[in-house]
Write a protein that holds these residues in place. Structure first.
Motif, PDB file in Angstrom:
ATOM      1  N   VAL A   5      43.245  25.499  41.401  1.00 16.44           N
ATOM      2  CA  VAL A   5      41.922  25.435  42.032  1.00 16.44           C
ATOM      3  C   VAL A   5      41.063  26.578  41.514  1.00 16.44           C
ATOM      4  CG1 VAL A   5      40.655  25.320  44.205  1.00 16.44           C
ATOM      5  CG2 VAL A   5      43.019  24.496  44.098  1.00 16.44           C
ATOM      6  N   PHE A   6      39.820  26.270  41.196  1.00 10.92           N
ATOM      7  CA  PHE A   6      38.870  27.273  40.721  1.00 10.92           C
ATOM      8  C   PHE A   6      37.757  27.437  41.744  1.00 10.92           C
ATOM      9  CE2 PHE A   6      35.308  28.252  37.479  1.00 10.92           C
ATOM     10  CZ  PHE A   6      35.465  29.613  37.671  1.00 10.92           C
ATOM     11  N   PHE A   7      37.731  28.605  42.395  1.00  5.64           N
ATOM     12  CA  PHE A   7      36.671  28.936  43.338  1.00  5.64           C
ATOM     13  C   PHE A   7      35.601  29.710  42.569  1.00  5.64           C
ATOM     14  CE2 PHE A   7      40.502  28.501  45.874  1.00  5.64           C
ATOM     15  CZ  PHE A   7      40.060  27.756  46.963  1.00  5.64           C
ATOM     16  N   GLY A  14      31.386  36.465  47.800  1.00  2.00           N
ATOM     17  CA  GLY A  14      32.637  36.617  48.536  1.00  2.00           C
ATOM     18  C   GLY A  14      33.884  36.114  47.844  1.00  2.00           C
ATOM     19  N   LYS A  15      33.879  36.006  46.513  1.00  2.00           N
ATOM     20  CA  LYS A  15      35.044  35.479  45.804  1.00  2.00           C
ATOM     21  C   LYS A  15      36.279  36.355  45.997  1.00  2.00           C
ATOM     22  CE  LYS A  15      33.017  35.494  41.853  1.00  2.00           C
ATOM     23  NZ  LYS A  15      31.768  36.071  42.412  1.00  2.00           N
ATOM     24  N   SER A  16      36.128  37.650  45.744  1.00  2.00           N
ATOM     25  CA  SER A  16      37.275  38.554  45.866  1.00  2.00           C
ATOM     26  C   SER A  16      37.728  38.692  47.313  1.00  2.00           C
ATOM     27  CB  SER A  16      36.932  39.928  45.285  1.00  2.00           C
ATOM     28  OG  SER A  16      36.668  39.843  43.893  1.00  2.00           O
ATOM     29  N   THR A  17      36.773  38.653  48.226  1.00  2.00           N
ATOM     30  CA  THR A  17      37.129  38.705  49.647  1.00  2.00           C
ATOM     31  C   THR A  17      37.972  37.496  50.026  1.00  2.00           C
ATOM     32  OG1 THR A  17      35.081  39.893  50.156  1.00  2.00           O
ATOM     33  CG2 THR A  17      36.215  38.826  51.992  1.00  2.00           C
ATOM     34  N   LEU A  18      37.582  36.326  49.529  1.00  2.00           N
ATOM     35  CA  LEU A  18      38.352  35.114  49.795  1.00  2.00           C
ATOM     36  C   LEU A  18      39.729  35.186  49.145  1.00  2.00           C
ATOM     37  CD1 LEU A  18      38.609  32.263  50.943  1.00  2.00           C
ATOM     38  CD2 LEU A  18      37.485  31.402  48.880  1.00  2.00           C
ATOM     39  N   ALA A  19      39.801  35.748  47.957  1.00  2.00           N
ATOM     40  CA  ALA A  19      41.096  35.894  47.281  1.00  2.00           C
ATOM     41  C   ALA A  19      42.043  36.743  48.125  1.00  2.00           C
ATOM     42  CB  ALA A  19      40.899  36.524  45.905  1.00  2.00           C
ATOM     43  N   LEU A  20      41.531  37.840  48.652  1.00  6.42           N
ATOM     44  CA  LEU A  20      42.347  38.700  49.508  1.00  6.42           C
ATOM     45  C   LEU A  20      42.744  37.993  50.798  1.00  6.42           C
ATOM     46  CD1 LEU A  20      40.272  41.960  48.989  1.00  6.42           C
ATOM     47  CD2 LEU A  20      42.672  41.664  48.334  1.00  6.42           C
ATOM     48  N   LEU A  47      42.704  44.616  42.903  1.00  7.79           N
ATOM     49  CA  LEU A  47      41.800  43.538  43.293  1.00  7.79           C
ATOM     50  C   LEU A  47      41.017  44.062  44.489  1.00  7.79           C
ATOM     51  CD1 LEU A  47      42.714  39.772  43.874  1.00  7.79           C
ATOM     52  CD2 LEU A  47      40.940  40.971  45.132  1.00  7.79           C
ATOM     53  N   SER A  48      39.699  44.176  44.345  1.00 11.72           N
ATOM     54  CA  SER A  48      38.885  44.755  45.411  1.00 11.72           C
ATOM     55  C   SER A  48      37.681  43.881  45.703  1.00 11.72           C
ATOM     56  CB  SER A  48      38.402  46.157  45.015  1.00 11.72           C
ATOM     57  OG  SER A  48      37.473  46.088  43.951  1.00 11.72           O
ATOM     58  N   SER A  49      37.168  43.999  46.913  1.00 13.98           N
ATOM     59  CA  SER A  49      35.952  43.305  47.309  1.00 13.98           C
ATOM     60  C   SER A  49      34.887  44.328  47.650  1.00 13.98           C
ATOM     61  CB  SER A  49      36.205  42.393  48.517  1.00 13.98           C
ATOM     62  OG  SER A  49      36.234  43.144  49.712  1.00 13.98           O
ATOM     63  N   ARG A  50      33.639  43.880  47.662  1.00  8.17           N
ATOM     64  CA  ARG A  50      32.535  44.785  47.988  1.00  8.17           C
ATOM     65  C   ARG A  50      32.527  45.184  49.463  1.00  8.17           C
ATOM     66  NH1 ARG A  50      30.462  41.842  43.647  1.00  8.17           N
ATOM     67  NH2 ARG A  50      29.416  43.132  42.096  1.00  8.17           N
ATOM     68  N   LEU A  51      33.370  44.518  50.260  1.00  9.25           N
ATOM     69  CA  LEU A  51      33.473  44.886  51.671  1.00  9.25           C
ATOM     70  C   LEU A  51      34.387  46.084  51.888  1.00  9.25           C
ATOM     71  CD1 LEU A  51      33.695  41.385  53.409  1.00  9.25           C
ATOM     72  CD2 LEU A  51      31.685  42.821  53.027  1.00  9.25           C
ATOM     73  N   CYS A 112      42.263  30.408  41.463  1.00  8.21           N
ATOM     74  CA  CYS A 112      41.475  31.245  40.564  1.00  8.21           C
ATOM     75  C   CYS A 112      40.089  31.485  41.156  1.00  8.21           C
ATOM     76  CB  CYS A 112      41.327  30.578  39.198  1.00  8.21           C
ATOM     77  SG  CYS A 112      42.883  30.364  38.307  1.00  8.21           S
ATOM     78  N   PHE A 113      39.576  32.674  40.933  1.00  5.01           N
ATOM     79  CA  PHE A 113      38.275  33.057  41.471  1.00  5.01           C
ATOM     80  C   PHE A 113      37.457  33.691  40.356  1.00  5.01           C
ATOM     81  CE2 PHE A 113      41.541  33.191  44.642  1.00  5.01           C
ATOM     82  CZ  PHE A 113      40.970  32.653  45.788  1.00  5.01           C
ATOM     83  N   GLY A 114      36.220  33.236  40.195  1.00  2.07           N
ATOM     84  CA  GLY A 114      35.427  33.826  39.131  1.00  2.07           C
ATOM     85  C   GLY A 114      33.994  33.348  39.082  1.00  2.07           C
ATOM     86  N   ILE A 115      33.215  34.036  38.273  1.00  2.00           N
ATOM     87  CA  ILE A 115      31.833  33.681  38.006  1.00  2.00           C
ATOM     88  C   ILE A 115      31.813  32.587  36.951  1.00  2.00           C
ATOM     89  CG2 ILE A 115      29.657  34.563  37.066  1.00  2.00           C
ATOM     90  CD1 ILE A 115      30.557  37.340  38.086  1.00  2.00           C
TER      91      ILE A 115
END
Length: 224
Positions: A5-7, A14-20, A47-51, A112-115
């Motif tokens: 799956v590619f998010f 919120g991609k990295s937040t969702l990954a976490l 792996l970090s999020s802006r939150l 997978c998470f990405g731009i």
């Protein structure tokens, strides 16, 4: 059945937040996973999020073979039920194909998470291959916003406050570029991306007597 799956989405959605969160949810149910990332803003193997949330991860290099890495982990007695793969836009097409092979032959879920596109609105090679091979491509529902308040759809590169559309495809933000300028990124709606009007330019234009109000505010959301 296992899925690849590619998010996808712009920055700040919120991609990295969702990954976490997904890793937490699966681990809470007794599942074991491997976490991968590449060129995270917080540094190597993180792996970090802006939150402000973060976790350790395996750093992806261009030479990493996902198949070999996962098989080696399993052969050594480790357990793997799923993979979390952040910053997947930076992966090579061959690495994405390796992830698809893992899903099909090892029956592992891979998230997978990405731009999707870069600052020139061109697809990243990794994202393009994921769109071609993934079982599902899911656009995140958390909307990033342009400075004008509209939904942001494009990632803009900003050097010393000025939006640029030329340069190397991969440059990590908050760093000095080859020309000595400070590189940052900003999400914009399509209209302001096409106008090359990031927030810094909009602020300067608003203070200029040469700019008519409708030239600046045509895309702005009216006050509520």
């Amino acid at each position: 059945m296992a899925e690849l799956v590619f998010f996808s989405g712009t920055m700040d959605c919120g991609k990295s937040t969702l990954a976490l969160q997904m890793d937490h949810n699966h681990a809470a149910r007794g599942r074991a996973g491997l976490i991968y990332t590449k060129l995270d803003r917080a540094g190597e193997s993180v792996l970090s999020s802006r939150l402000g949330l973060s976790t350790t991860a395996r750093e992806v290099t261009d030479s990493l073979d996902f198949w070999d890495d996962v098989v080696e982990h399993l052969t050594a007695g480790g357990r793997v039920d799923y993979l979390i793969c952040d910053e997947a836009q930076f992966y090579t097409p061959g690495q994405v194909e390796s992830l698809a092979r893992i899903t099909d032959e090892l029956d592992l879920d891979i998230y997978c998470f990405g731009i999707t596109a870069d600052f020139r609105t061109q697809l990243f090679p990794g994202s393009r291959r994921l769109i071609e091979l993934a079982d599902r491509v899911q656009v995140l529902q958390v909307e990033a916003l342009c400075w004008c308040g509209r939904r942001a759809t494009h990632n803009a590169r900003v050097v010393d406050g000025t939006m640029v559309v030329e340069g190397e495809q991969v440059v990590v933000g908050d760093t000095a570029s080859g020309g000595g300028g400070v590189v940052d990124y900003e999400v914009l709606c399509r209209r302001h991306f096409m106008r090359r009007m990031n927030s810094h330019a909009a602020k300067a234009a608003a203070q200029s007597a040469d700019v008519l109000p409708f030239e600046l505010d045509v895309c702005a959301v009216p006050p509520r």
